[in-house]
Scaffold this active site. Structure first.
Site, short mmCIF file in Angstrom:
data_model
loop_
_atom_site.label_atom_id
_atom_site.label_comp_id
_atom_site.label_asym_id
_atom_site.label_seq_id
_atom_site.Cartn_x
_atom_site.Cartn_y
_atom_site.Cartn_z
N HIS A 30 0.82 -1.22 0.00
CA HIS A 30 0.00 0.00 0.00
C HIS A 30 0.85 1.26 0.00
O HIS A 30 0.36 2.34 -0.30
CB HIS A 30 -1.07 -0.02 1.11
N ASP A 38 1.20 -7.68 2.25
CA ASP A 38 1.33 -6.25 1.97
C ASP A 38 2.79 -5.80 1.80
O ASP A 38 3.33 -5.11 2.65
CB ASP A 38 0.65 -5.49 3.12
N SER A 79 3.88 2.19 8.54
CA SER A 79 3.70 1.22 7.47
C SER A 79 5.01 1.02 6.75
O SER A 79 5.68 1.99 6.38
CB SER A 79 2.66 1.70 6.49
N1 ARG Z 1 -4.75 0.39 7.70
C1 ARG Z 1 -3.44 0.44 7.10
C2 ARG Z 1 -2.87 1.85 7.23
O1 ARG Z 1 -3.40 2.63 7.96
C3 ARG Z 1 -3.46 -0.06 5.70
C4 ARG Z 1 -4.06 0.88 4.76
C5 ARG Z 1 -4.13 0.35 3.35
N2 ARG Z 1 -5.26 0.97 2.74
C6 ARG Z 1 -6.49 0.45 2.75
N3 ARG Z 1 -7.51 1.23 2.59
N4 ARG Z 1 -6.67 -0.84 2.89
O2 ARG Z 1 -2.34 2.50 6.43
N1 GLU Z 2 -1.22 1.22 7.69
C1 GLU Z 2 -0.63 2.27 8.47
C2 GLU Z 2 0.32 3.13 7.61
O1 GLU Z 2 0.15 3.25 6.43
C3 GLU Z 2 0.01 1.71 9.67
C4 GLU Z 2 -1.05 1.25 10.53
C5 GLU Z 2 -1.20 2.11 11.76
O2 GLU Z 2 -1.83 3.17 11.71
O3 GLU Z 2 -0.65 1.65 12.77
O4 GLU Z 2 1.21 3.77 8.12
#
Ligand code: ARG
Ligand code: GLU
Length: 725
Positions: A87, A223, A660
């Site tokens: 991502h 990922d 991330s």
């Molecule tokens: N939750 C993760 C983060 O905050 C992964 C995000 C990837 N994007 C999504 N919409 N699935 O970035």
């Molecule tokens: N998916 C998140 C990012 O893009 C990390 C997840 C979180 O917020 O801990 O940084």
């Protein structure tokens, strides 16, 4: 510590949890030796603090980078090979994708360096050094100074510090406030600009589970994506050139094939973006009761419309994949955050701390005179600010929800031109607009946008925000459009907007751009989409930004005092500064959890779970054929543990957005995984961490290796790495 035994039992309970919270925190690498090292060692770290961070010789910090603008990445070979999340690489992968080469769908693997893909604008940033510059920055600053004056002086000093730090070098530098401006640190960076795409799995692996599984455990998302940093022949940063050579890192991570067990030490090294751990109860109230519910509701409406259109049309699915992911990600996080804060009784806990604080303040005459009012100030500001906060939330979430308004903004490149502009300026502007138009139309579906506009802008924005905070366009519609009801007027307005704006007609627009002359600006300024855009800008400039900034300035000042006093009050506790997108060390251990009564979640998932979820009827759960074959043949190479491919695991590291792609490291300093998410039950950790519930989610590095080797057949990349047992 001893003083506190006197206080109430609730406080005692709080105190006990603060013992258990050992894994909370995102620590400054420069200060590890002073504050954390003994604890880290006790928990299983075998390295020295110097191995992790040193500015005199190569250390792990030299293998960790800011990837792009908001992620972390790490070096995994002596030829500049880098790994981060899928991502995080998504934009780059998408930019190389077309119907003929759909790398998002099919994945991409370069079989030699020649096949790697150049990414214009993509950078990675290495930290060269950091230093505490608090004394310099605060020199000449007094506490009774106007907040705006203070900020002005500070930014001048910072400019000077940055200039001094970078003079005669190709480095860049930033100075950032810590502890709400009680401390300042300088970061000197080196930015590499030739970063090429090496490999990415298909989205059915890299985004497996999609937004259905996002923020959730158990998780099975592969990922990751891979890039390579290129340098000039002296190993220095350079713009893209075919003559550039793979960057030779000072340090790269060896990769462990051993996996993890419950209780193992884990360390995350990366760039957490933003946390707010020292908010008062008033702030938490505003966030959980006003801000989050409003934003969640707006996004829910947007997502309903997008999802319906995406499900109905495969073309729209592709066009809106990235937009949908962006809207959905924070939406889902805020829901989790609100639930988590409620279940934690965060407001009550904050109130308890505030009571304790007042009690402490009252015991000292000087303190009492200076500080006994701080919480009253906070309360008053949040009370007065609340309508503005709501107006701001609606402005950004509902006001800008329409794509056409965001596109209209681009036309400023034309309206900023005047009769004195040169032909060259005009040509540049035309090219810029052509690019903007191409990017816009590629992923634009007018009916979707129009539905969102109707429901969210004309609906929610109009109905839920007081008139004084609404853009003028609503008054114009009320006056100038015919109809007995406001709904009828809106329908007329909507119809005219979407039929009359020439921004929406790609053909007309291209002609306009090709024949553009400065005198044509009149046509832009009269366009209903541009009028609408201006109405939003006016609202912001005339009614929102100034008061909102004033509130924030007052809060900055209070926050600075508040944190300073809290640190005095709990002088035996080591405080960590809130995340501010600077390099931090997070440490904890591999750990399972109980998400709710009667439910237990194990700490790892395997390929079995991917096969379990496999469902060709559900877009997010379609497992690629090749992966299934490998699974059924048990063709796992050296990457399995007890006959299974491990996919993800959870640990107690206190991470946030920006982490991330961060390396997840074992006690020997070897890479065991890549951080990519948190669990839904724990997303309140940006405001309050709960050791029982907060888990970061890591992609097991052995799953990546298995995919690279067995799924993609890119064994040459494995050969570059240093795998250890
Ligand atoms: N939750 C993760 C983060 O905050 C992964 C995000 C990837 N994007 C999504 N919409 N699935 O970035
Ligand atoms: N998916 C998140 C990012 O893009 C990390 C997840 C979180 O917020 O801990 O940084």
């Amino acid at each position: 510590m001893i003083k506190r035994i006197l206080i109430t039992t609730i406080a005692l309970a709080l105190l006990l949890t603060s013992f258990a919270r050992a894994d909370e925190g995102m620590w400054i690498p420069l200060l590890l030796n002073k504050y954390n090292y003994a604890d880290m060692q006790a928990k299983g770290l075998k390295l020295s603090a110097d191995d992790i961070f040193s500015i005199n010789h190569a250390s792990l910090k030299d293998a960790v980078v800011i990837f792009g603008g908001g992620c972390t990445g790490e070096l995994i070979s002596n030829q500049g090979l880098l790994i981060t999340n899928h991502h995080c690489g998504y934009g780059s992968i998408q930019s190389h994708s077309s119907l003929d080469h759909d790398y998002l769908t099919n994945g991409f693997w370069s079989m030699s360096k020649e096949e790697e893909l150049v990414n214009k604008g993509l950078t990675v940033t290495f930290l060269v050094s950091m230093a505490d510059v608090t004394d310099k920055v605060l020199n000449g600053i007094t506490e009774d100074m106007e907040e705006s004056k203070r900020q002005e002086l500070i930014s001048e000093t910072i400019k000077q510090i940055v200039a001094d730090a970078t003079e005669g070098t190709h480095y860049t530098a930033v100075v950032k406030p810590f502890f709400a401006g009680n401390e300042y640190y300088l970061f000197v960076n080196e930015v590499y600009k030739d970063v090429r795409l090496v490999g990415a799995p298909p989205s059915a692996i890299g985004k497996f589970g999609g937004d259905t599984d996002n923020w959730m455990w158990p998780r099975h998302t592969g990922d990751f994506s891979m890039f390579r940093i290129y340098a000039d022949k002296d190993n220095n940063p350079a713009e893209y050139s075919p003559d550039n050579v793979p960057y030779k890192p000072k340090k790269f991570f060896p990769i462990s094939l051993n996996g993890v067990k419950k209780g193992d030490f884990t360390m995350v090294y990366g760039y957490p973006g933003r946390t707010q751990e020292h908010l008062t109860s008033y702030a938490v109230k505003m966030i959980t009761e006003v801000s989050n519910p409003a934003k969640i509701n707006i996004r829910e409406n947007i997502l309903d419309i997008m999802n319906a259109d995406m499900n109905a049309d495969p073309k729209v699915r592709i066009q809106y994949a990235s937009k949908n992911a962006r809207v959905s990600n924070s939406w889902k996080k805020w829901i989790g955050e609100n639930r988590g804060l409620k279940r934690l009784h965060a407001i009550e806990k904050k109130e308890q701390l505030e009571k304790e604080f007042l009690n402490w303040v009252s015991k000292d005459k000087d303190r009492r005179e200076k500080n006994s009012n701080i919480l009253n100030y906070y309360r008053k500001i949040y009370e007065e600010m609340q309508p503005y906060q709501l107006a701001i939330d609606y402005f950004f979430e509902a006001g800008w929800s329409m794509e056409l308004i965001r596109f209209a903004k681009n036309f400023k490149v034309f309206t900023n031109l005047s009769d004195t502009s040169t032909t060259e300026d005009i040509e540049k502007a035309k090219q810029k607009m052509r690019n903007a138009a191409d990017a816009f139309f590629k992923n634009y579906n007018m009916p979707t946008d129009r539905k969102i506009f109707s429901k969210v802008f004309l609906g929610l924005y109009y109905n839920n925000v007081p008139k004084e905070f609404q853009p003028d366009i609503f008054r114009t519609i009320e006056k100038k459009f015919k109809g007995n009801t406001i709904a009828a007027k809106f329908a007329k307005y909507e119809e005219s907007l979407y039929t009359k704006s020439f921004f929406i007609n790609q053909e007309k627009l291209n002609k306009f751009i090709d024949n553009y002359k400065v005198k044509n600006n009149k046509k832009i300024e009269k366009d209903p989409a541009f009028v609408l855009y201006n109405s939003l800008v006016d609202l912001y400039l005339n009614k929102l930004s100034k008061p909102y900034q004033d509130f924030n300035n007052q809060l900055h000042k209070l926050d600075r005092q508040w944190i300073k006093l809290l640190r005095e009050m709990e002088s035996d506790k080591v405080f960590y500064p809130d995340a501010n997108f600077t390099l931090r060390v997070h440490y904890g251990q591999v750990e399972d959890y109980y998400p709710r009564d009667g439910v237990y979640y194990d700490y790892y998932t395997t390929l079995d779970g991917i096969i379990e979820k496999d469902n060709p009827d559900i877009y997010d759960y379609r497992v690629p054929e090749k992966l299934k074959q490998l699974y059924y043949k048990k063709d796992f190479g050296q990457y399995a543990e007890d006959g299974k491919i491990h996919v993800c695991f959870t640990a107690t590291n206190h991470t946030t957005g920006g982490n991330s792609g961060s390396p997840v490291i074992n006690g020997n300093g070897e890479l065991i995984g890549i951080n990519f998410d948190r669990n839904w039950e724990g997303t309140m950790s940006d405001i309050m961490y709960d050791p029982d519930m907060c888990r970061n989610i890591t992609l097991d590095i052995r799953y990546c290796l298995f995919l690279i080797d067995k799924f993609a057949g890119a064994t040459h990349l494995i050969n570059e790495m240093n795998l250890v047992r």
